[in-house]
Write a protein that holds these residues in place. Sequence first.
Motif, PDB file in Angstrom:
ATOM      1  N   LYS A 137      47.264 -87.914  -6.287  1.00 45.02           N
ATOM      2  CA  LYS A 137      48.100 -86.941  -5.579  1.00 45.02           C
ATOM      3  C   LYS A 137      47.191 -86.276  -4.551  1.00 45.02           C
ATOM      4  CE  LYS A 137      49.593 -82.863  -7.319  1.00 45.02           C
ATOM      5  NZ  LYS A 137      49.459 -81.747  -6.372  1.00 45.02           N
ATOM      6  N   TRP A 138      47.436 -86.608  -3.307  1.00 46.79           N
ATOM      7  CA  TRP A 138      46.587 -86.133  -2.226  1.00 46.79           C
ATOM      8  C   TRP A 138      46.410 -84.623  -2.298  1.00 46.79           C
ATOM      9  CZ3 TRP A 138      46.878 -82.823   1.914  1.00 46.79           C
ATOM     10  CH2 TRP A 138      45.996 -83.056   2.976  1.00 46.79           C
ATOM     11  N   PRO A 139      45.241 -84.044  -2.177  1.00 47.44           N
ATOM     12  CA  PRO A 139      44.029 -84.797  -1.885  1.00 47.44           C
ATOM     13  C   PRO A 139      43.194 -85.180  -3.105  1.00 47.44           C
ATOM     14  CG  PRO A 139      43.630 -82.461  -1.568  1.00 47.44           C
ATOM     15  CD  PRO A 139      45.059 -82.595  -2.008  1.00 47.44           C
ATOM     16  N   ASN A 140      43.371 -84.523  -4.250  1.00 49.53           N
ATOM     17  CA  ASN A 140      42.322 -84.712  -5.257  1.00 49.53           C
ATOM     18  C   ASN A 140      42.768 -84.828  -6.712  1.00 49.53           C
ATOM     19  OD1 ASN A 140      43.148 -82.053  -5.631  1.00 49.53           O
ATOM     20  ND2 ASN A 140      41.186 -81.528  -6.525  1.00 49.53           N
ATOM     21  N   ASP A 141      44.048 -84.907  -6.965  1.00 51.19           N
ATOM     22  CA  ASP A 141      44.469 -84.962  -8.371  1.00 51.19           C
ATOM     23  C   ASP A 141      44.697 -86.401  -8.810  1.00 51.19           C
ATOM     24  OD1 ASP A 141      44.513 -82.240  -8.369  1.00 51.19           O
ATOM     25  OD2 ASP A 141      46.689 -82.050  -8.275  1.00 51.19           O
ATOM     26  N   VAL A 142      44.337 -86.691 -10.040  1.00 52.39           N
ATOM     27  CA  VAL A 142      44.643 -88.012 -10.584  1.00 52.39           C
ATOM     28  C   VAL A 142      45.805 -87.849 -11.561  1.00 52.39           C
ATOM     29  CG1 VAL A 142      43.791 -89.982 -11.908  1.00 52.39           C
ATOM     30  CG2 VAL A 142      42.269 -88.793 -10.314  1.00 52.39           C
ATOM     31  N   PHE A 145      38.102 -98.920   2.011  1.00 50.72           N
ATOM     32  CA  PHE A 145      38.156 -97.707   1.196  1.00 50.72           C
ATOM     33  C   PHE A 145      39.499 -96.994   1.393  1.00 50.72           C
ATOM     34  CE2 PHE A 145      37.753 -93.172   0.589  1.00 50.72           C
ATOM     35  CZ  PHE A 145      37.119 -93.079  -0.636  1.00 50.72           C
ATOM     36  N   LEU A 146      39.884 -96.884   2.669  1.00 46.52           N
ATOM     37  CA  LEU A 146      41.143 -96.208   2.972  1.00 46.52           C
ATOM     38  C   LEU A 146      42.319 -96.950   2.328  1.00 46.52           C
ATOM     39  CD1 LEU A 146      41.540 -93.670   4.786  1.00 46.52           C
ATOM     40  CD2 LEU A 146      42.545 -95.210   6.458  1.00 46.52           C
ATOM     41  N   GLN A 147      42.227 -98.280   2.354  1.00 47.39           N
ATOM     42  CA  GLN A 147      43.305 -99.085   1.754  1.00 47.39           C
ATOM     43  C   GLN A 147      43.379 -98.874   0.242  1.00 47.39           C
ATOM     44  OE1 GLN A 147      42.199-102.930   3.176  1.00 47.39           O
ATOM     45  NE2 GLN A 147      43.392-102.732   5.064  1.00 47.39           N
ATOM     46  N   ALA A 148      42.191 -98.830  -0.395  1.00 50.57           N
ATOM     47  CA  ALA A 148      42.158 -98.638  -1.850  1.00 50.57           C
ATOM     48  C   ALA A 148      42.744 -97.273  -2.210  1.00 50.57           C
ATOM     49  CB  ALA A 148      40.724 -98.745  -2.357  1.00 50.57           C
ATOM     50  N   TRP A 149      42.440 -96.277  -1.397  1.00 43.15           N
ATOM     51  CA  TRP A 149      42.945 -94.918  -1.609  1.00 43.15           C
ATOM     52  C   TRP A 149      44.462 -94.901  -1.380  1.00 43.15           C
ATOM     53  CZ3 TRP A 149      41.129 -90.388   2.102  1.00 43.15           C
ATOM     54  CH2 TRP A 149      41.725 -89.194   1.708  1.00 43.15           C
ATOM     55  N   GLU A 150      44.847 -95.452  -0.236  1.00 45.18           N
ATOM     56  CA  GLU A 150      46.273 -95.426   0.137  1.00 45.18           C
ATOM     57  C   GLU A 150      47.137 -96.183  -0.874  1.00 45.18           C
ATOM     58  OE1 GLU A 150      47.306 -97.121   4.011  1.00 45.18           O
ATOM     59  OE2 GLU A 150      48.216 -95.173   4.459  1.00 45.18           O
ATOM     60  N   SER A 151      46.596 -97.280  -1.427  1.00 43.59           N
ATOM     61  CA  SER A 151      47.401 -98.074  -2.364  1.00 43.59           C
ATOM     62  C   SER A 151      47.663 -97.315  -3.666  1.00 43.59           C
ATOM     63  CB  SER A 151      46.716 -99.404  -2.654  1.00 43.59           C
ATOM     64  OG  SER A 151      45.558 -99.184  -3.426  1.00 43.59           O
ATOM     65  N   ARG A 152      46.873 -96.264  -3.878  1.00 42.52           N
ATOM     66  CA  ARG A 152      47.083 -95.462  -5.105  1.00 42.52           C
ATOM     67  C   ARG A 152      47.695 -94.101  -4.796  1.00 42.52           C
ATOM     68  NH1 ARG A 152      42.750 -98.652  -5.488  1.00 42.52           N
ATOM     69  NH2 ARG A 152      42.382 -99.748  -7.437  1.00 42.52           N
ATOM     70  N   LEU A 153      48.134 -93.917  -3.587  1.00 31.42           N
ATOM     71  CA  LEU A 153      48.680 -92.624  -3.185  1.00 31.42           C
ATOM     72  C   LEU A 153      49.992 -92.342  -3.924  1.00 31.42           C
ATOM     73  CD1 LEU A 153      47.752 -90.530  -1.079  1.00 31.42           C
ATOM     74  CD2 LEU A 153      49.270 -91.660   0.555  1.00 31.42           C
ATOM     75  N   ALA A 154      50.047 -91.187  -4.589  1.00 34.49           N
ATOM     76  CA  ALA A 154      51.274 -90.825  -5.307  1.00 34.49           C
ATOM     77  C   ALA A 154      52.381 -90.458  -4.315  1.00 34.49           C
ATOM     78  CB  ALA A 154      50.991 -89.634  -6.224  1.00 34.49           C
ATOM     79  N   PHE A 155      53.614 -90.719  -4.696  1.00 31.70           N
ATOM     80  CA  PHE A 155      54.808 -90.325  -3.927  1.00 31.70           C
ATOM     81  C   PHE A 155      54.956 -91.041  -2.593  1.00 31.70           C
ATOM     82  CE2 PHE A 155      53.289 -86.401  -6.114  1.00 31.70           C
ATOM     83  CZ  PHE A 155      54.067 -86.595  -7.238  1.00 31.70           C
ATOM     84  N   ARG A 156      54.371 -92.212  -2.467  1.00 30.15           N
ATOM     85  CA  ARG A 156      54.526 -92.997  -1.232  1.00 30.15           C
ATOM     86  C   ARG A 156      56.015 -93.188  -0.966  1.00 30.15           C
ATOM     87  NH1 ARG A 156      50.989 -97.013   0.968  1.00 30.15           N
ATOM     88  NH2 ARG A 156      51.522 -96.874   3.175  1.00 30.15           N
ATOM     89  N   ILE A 161      43.000 -82.038   4.973  1.00 28.05           N
ATOM     90  CA  ILE A 161      42.637 -81.757   3.591  1.00 28.05           C
ATOM     91  C   ILE A 161      42.472 -80.249   3.378  1.00 28.05           C
ATOM     92  CG2 ILE A 161      40.092 -81.836   3.691  1.00 28.05           C
ATOM     93  CD1 ILE A 161      40.625 -84.043   1.362  1.00 28.05           C
ATOM     94  N   GLY A 162      42.850 -79.775   2.214  1.00 28.53           N
ATOM     95  CA  GLY A 162      42.649 -78.374   1.886  1.00 28.53           C
ATOM     96  C   GLY A 162      43.777 -77.471   2.328  1.00 28.53           C
ATOM     97  N   GLU A 163      44.693 -77.991   3.133  1.00 27.66           N
ATOM     98  CA  GLU A 163      45.741 -77.129   3.656  1.00 27.66           C
ATOM     99  C   GLU A 163      46.921 -76.950   2.706  1.00 27.66           C
ATOM    100  OE1 GLU A 163      47.440 -78.494   7.220  1.00 27.66           O
ATOM    101  OE2 GLU A 163      45.860 -77.703   8.473  1.00 27.66           O
ATOM    102  N   VAL A 164      47.203 -77.992   1.952  1.00 27.60           N
ATOM    103  CA  VAL A 164      48.471 -77.992   1.236  1.00 27.60           C
ATOM    104  C   VAL A 164      48.326 -78.488  -0.192  1.00 27.60           C
ATOM    105  CG1 VAL A 164      49.810 -78.490   3.297  1.00 27.60           C
ATOM    106  CG2 VAL A 164      48.988 -80.345   1.873  1.00 27.60           C
ATOM    107  N   ARG A 165      49.332 -78.209  -0.947  1.00 31.68           N
ATOM    108  CA  ARG A 165      49.497 -78.899  -2.225  1.00 31.68           C
ATOM    109  C   ARG A 165      50.855 -79.559  -2.182  1.00 31.68           C
ATOM    110  NH1 ARG A 165      47.830 -73.642  -5.483  1.00 31.68           N
ATOM    111  NH2 ARG A 165      46.050 -73.179  -4.169  1.00 31.68           N
ATOM    112  N   LEU A 166      51.004 -80.579  -2.958  1.00 26.17           N
ATOM    113  CA  LEU A 166      52.250 -81.335  -2.899  1.00 26.17           C
ATOM    114  C   LEU A 166      53.014 -81.245  -4.201  1.00 26.17           C
ATOM    115  CD1 LEU A 166      50.867 -84.637  -1.399  1.00 26.17           C
ATOM    116  CD2 LEU A 166      52.061 -82.828  -0.204  1.00 26.17           C
ATOM    117  N   ARG A 167      54.278 -81.076  -4.088  1.00 25.79           N
ATOM    118  CA  ARG A 167      55.137 -81.184  -5.264  1.00 25.79           C
ATOM    119  C   ARG A 167      56.362 -81.966  -4.844  1.00 25.79           C
ATOM    120  NH1 ARG A 167      53.035 -77.620  -8.915  1.00 25.79           N
ATOM    121  NH2 ARG A 167      51.646 -76.153  -7.972  1.00 25.79           N
TER     122      ARG A 167
END
Length: 294
Positions: free
Chosen positions: A111-116, A203-214, A267-273
């Motif tokens: 969950k961008w930016p830092n939650d698993v 690296f960006l692809q590996a990150w993006e492929s695991r991005l929550a809520f795509r 980064i750092g600006e928002v949280r997502l729900r």
Amino acid sequence: MDQTQLATILSDLSLGGVRYFDRVGSTNDEAVHWAAQGAPALSLVVADEQTDGRGRAGRHWYTPRGAALAFSIVVYPTTEESENLSRMTALGALAVCVALKNRYDISAKIKWPNDVLVDEKKVAGVLVEVQWNGDRLSSMILGVGINVAPGSIEAIHPGRSGLHYQAACLESVLGRPVDRLELLHAVLEGFLYWQPRLAFQEFLQAWESRLAFRDEWVQVISDGKLGPAPNNGTTLSPIQEGQVLGLEKNGSLKLRTRSGEIVALQIGEVRLRPAMKTSAEEVSDVRRFTSTSQ
Ligand code: BTN
């Protein structure tokens, strides 16, 4: 867990030094302190218990004895790493995801930016803190906290049922005990694999492929204060809803707003729900439960 066990199990990894503490305020603080004394690059601080663990936005991170994994890595950033700070946070989260997949066959999301997240519940968080020497970035501490046993989340569950982001622990997900040393080894392997690839498209692809809520609609919530909250905690103000499109090269989150505009969030600006509740319900939840980030 003890110093000898740690040193033995991690001996095949290219780390700097390793320091273990039964109990510590925050492993990030210990790592900062060690870096100031000249810790070798990629030194590792691990604690069984943290009494003053930190999460993002000044929140508390709960690390009770014997139930969680809490560690920090000392990085002396290259120019590339200094210029890719957002990727450093993602590196921690990606390392956890890779370890969970390789070792336990758990599919986790970032969950961008830092939650698993596992099944939309938070199992781990990453906190990157930087130290400056004048205008030069002298060191960077990458701290990772993972909820392992049920004890790691028990104290943070009561009263949180209204939040979309409940915490989960790995042992409950797996239905069996998890060896923290084995988990640590797997996460560090992931970290050491991806760190030299930080600036690559891969690296960006590996990150993006695991991005929550795509492709899903999310609420974007800023860290700004709304005014005095009933509990004196930081309150969050929902800005708008957006559809998660992916990542920009610099690690910003690309969203499509309701009006069709494409925006990139730093980064750092928002949280997502997820955009499920009304804004008013969400804010009242957040006001009630601001004391911990797990
Ligand atoms: C977050 O999700 O808000 C980030 C949590 C980071 C917690 C880890 S535990 C090890 C290290 N030491 C700390 O005090 N914080 C990080």
